[in-house]
Design a protein around this motif. Structure first.
Motif, PDB file in Angstrom:
ATOM      1  N   LYS A 138       5.108   1.968 -13.957  1.00  0.00           N
ATOM      2  CA  LYS A 138       4.337   1.983 -12.721  1.00  0.00           C
ATOM      3  C   LYS A 138       5.064   1.303 -11.560  1.00  0.00           C
ATOM      4  N   THR A 139       5.995   0.420 -11.862  1.00  0.00           N
ATOM      5  CA  THR A 139       6.829  -0.102 -10.786  1.00  0.00           C
ATOM      6  C   THR A 139       7.697   1.026 -10.234  1.00  0.00           C
ATOM      7  N   ALA A 140       8.180   1.900 -11.123  1.00  0.00           N
ATOM      8  CA  ALA A 140       8.904   3.087 -10.671  1.00  0.00           C
ATOM      9  C   ALA A 140       7.992   3.996  -9.847  1.00  0.00           C
ATOM     10  N   VAL A 156       5.993  -8.258  -8.339  1.00  0.00           N
ATOM     11  CA  VAL A 156       5.927  -6.800  -8.420  1.00  0.00           C
ATOM     12  C   VAL A 156       6.359  -6.180  -7.096  1.00  0.00           C
ATOM     13  N   GLY A 157       5.890  -6.743  -5.989  1.00  0.00           N
ATOM     14  CA  GLY A 157       6.271  -6.229  -4.682  1.00  0.00           C
ATOM     15  C   GLY A 157       7.767  -6.317  -4.438  1.00  0.00           C
ATOM     16  N   ALA A 158       8.388  -7.425  -4.870  1.00  0.00           N
ATOM     17  CA  ALA A 158       9.828  -7.592  -4.672  1.00  0.00           C
ATOM     18  C   ALA A 158      10.616  -6.551  -5.468  1.00  0.00           C
ATOM     19  N   GLY A 210      -2.340   4.915  -0.122  1.00  0.00           N
ATOM     20  CA  GLY A 210      -3.471   4.571  -0.979  1.00  0.00           C
ATOM     21  C   GLY A 210      -3.052   4.438  -2.426  1.00  0.00           C
ATOM     22  N   SER A 211      -2.215   5.364  -2.884  1.00  0.00           N
ATOM     23  CA  SER A 211      -1.730   5.283  -4.257  1.00  0.00           C
ATOM     24  C   SER A 211      -0.881   4.038  -4.461  1.00  0.00           C
ATOM     25  N   LEU A 212      -0.010   3.742  -3.511  1.00  0.00           N
ATOM     26  CA  LEU A 212       0.846   2.561  -3.614  1.00  0.00           C
ATOM     27  C   LEU A 212       0.016   1.278  -3.642  1.00  0.00           C
ATOM     28  N   LEU A 213      -1.021   1.232  -2.816  1.00  0.00           N
ATOM     29  CA  LEU A 213      -1.891   0.056  -2.779  1.00  0.00           C
ATOM     30  C   LEU A 213      -2.515  -0.204  -4.150  1.00  0.00           C
ATOM     31  N   ALA A 214      -3.062   0.856  -4.762  1.00  0.00           N
ATOM     32  CA  ALA A 214      -3.706   0.697  -6.064  1.00  0.00           C
ATOM     33  C   ALA A 214      -2.693   0.434  -7.169  1.00  0.00           C
ATOM     34  N   LEU A 215      -1.504   1.012  -7.059  1.00  0.00           N
ATOM     35  CA  LEU A 215      -0.463   0.775  -8.051  1.00  0.00           C
ATOM     36  C   LEU A 215      -0.065  -0.699  -8.093  1.00  0.00           C
ATOM     37  N   ILE A 216       0.139  -1.285  -6.921  1.00  0.00           N
ATOM     38  CA  ILE A 216       0.510  -2.698  -6.881  1.00  0.00           C
ATOM     39  C   ILE A 216      -0.587  -3.557  -7.489  1.00  0.00           C
TER      40      ILE A 216
END
Length: 427
Positions: free
Chosen positions: A104-106, A331-333, A288-294
């Protein structure tokens, strides 16, 4: 109901109700699927794309059912990392968590690159990094703020997709001849449909975000089993409507070859003025997807850090905002670095393999539930397990090799760490 390990650890705040849980799941799924997975899936399945979508949805349903029952039993952050650990043993829980975090980081990188590609193609990587940084900051402020932003994103994306469906469905270019499932299956073969289903499963995997937020949902035993199928069902209806209408306008070849298929569909339908709107919708959906993924990856990181499978410093919960702030920053880094260096298509294939393995472990965990623990028929987790493994190994060989290699490396690290710990204990 079982509580997570580490009772002395600070707990997250339960602030999410049914509506917010459904919206977070939708925010994850719709952004990932409609704008990124339809074209490569059409390249594999051709006119049999709807069959591949149905197969992916069926496997996702099995996974959702298993995950919802487990989440109600174990309402802790971490999702299948927790379920595998509690039902199958530490190794399988660790492998699920490792697969989820790296896969999911990918996906975070892929979604960030989608933002960059649609917003500013010449500076896609720079925009992608900026998107990761900005949404990490939003998540740092608390899950409630993230849920509110996701509501806005989902509303905008659904409105854009509705416009695309209406434009395509009412166009003179839309013909039923392009929806010949029998001919498509004959051309693509079973293997092509399975490959497409594996790619489209990437689009459904967002419902996991609901389960990984189990520690922040009010009344999880009731809310999660309701939120997961609701989010999945809404996403399926949206995907089916978009896939069928776009396929009817562009045909399998046109859809497979389109870099921006929805924008191309409205242009071909004779409504080119909708093109910029679709691009904005793609950016908003990917955000939106990126927000929920993080959100989801940081919660699994938190759970693994609590058990010291990852650095224990990542288990900290912010005293004011009630979020795993160090896990979110980590995770963000990593996601920002990946977004600045990786290719989006490669990231999606790798993520699909890792996530399918993750859900295979979820189904195996659900198989062990007893009737008193919420298990109904074992056929659901059995079909889910088989479906995940079939779709995982039907993906392109490069994706299978990369995913298997990273999972094997994680498993080797776990075994080495266990062996070292035993030697220290003996001393």
């Amino acid at each position: 109901m079982s509580e997570p390990r580490g009772g002395a650890e600070p707990r997250l705040r339960r602030e999410l109700g049914l509506f917010d849980a459904v919206v977070i799941g939708l925010g994850s799924m719709i952004g990932a699927g409609v704008f990124t997975a339809l074209a490569p899936a059409a390249g594999a399945a051709g006119a049999a794309l709807p069959l591949a979508l149905a197969l992916a949805a069926f496997v996702a349903y099995c996974n959702a059912t298993s995950s919802a029952r487990l989440a109600a039993r174990y309402p802790a952050s971490g999702g299948t990392y927790v379920y595998g650990r509690e039902r199958l043993g530490d190794f399988w829980g660790y492998l699920a968590g490792w697969g989820f975090v790296v896969g999911k980081t990918a996906s975070c990188a892929a979604m960030a690159l989608t933002v960059g590609t649609y917003a500013w193609p010449d500076q896609a990587h720079a925009v992608a990094v900026a998107a990761v940084v900005a949404l990490t900051a939003v998540n740092y402020g608390g899950v409630r703020k993230s849920a509110l932003l996701t509501r806005v994103i989902v509303a905008v994306v659904l409105a854009v997709l509705a416009a695309v469906v209406v434009a395509a469905a009412t166009s003179d270019r839309a013909t039923a001849d392009r929806l010949d499932l029998g001919a498509g299956l004959a051309d693509a073969g079973v293997g092509g449909v399975l490959t497409a289903a594996g790619l489209l499963f990437f689009a459904f995997a967002g419902f996991a975000r609901i389960a990984t937020l189990g520690e922040e949902v009010r009344d999880p035993a009731r809310t999660i089993p309701r939120a997961v199928p609701l989010a999945l069902g809404i996403a399926l209806v949206v995907y089916a409507a978009v896939a069928v209408t776009v396929l009817a306008v562009l045909g399998a070849g046109g859809l497979a070859g389109a870099s921006a298929p929805l924008a191309e569909a409205v242009r071909a339908a004779g409504v080119p003025e909708l093109g910029p709107v679709v691009r904005v919708g793609a950016v908003v959906a990917a955000l939106g997807s990126l927000l929920a993924l993080i959100l989801g990856v940081s919660r699994t990181t938190l759970a693994m850090a609590r058990d010291r499978h990852l650095p224990h410093a990542l288990a900290a919960v912010h005293p004011r905002f009630g979020v795993p702030h160090r896990a979110e920053l980590a995770v963000g880094a990593v996601a920002a670095i990946a977004a600045g260096t990786l290719d989006a298509r490669g990231a999606i294939g790798f993520s699909s393999f890792a996530v399918l393995v993750y859900y295979a472990i979820a189904n195996a965990s659900a198989w062990t539930l007893r009737s008193a623990e919420g298990r109904r028929r074992r056929v659901v987790p059995a079909l889910g397990l088989a479906g995940c493994l079939v779709l995982a190994f039907a993906l392109p060989p490069a994706s299978v090799l990369a995913g298997a290699s990273v999972l094997a490396a994680g498993a080797a690290g776990y075994l080495v760490r266990r062996r070292v710990a035993r030697r220290v204990t003996r001393r």
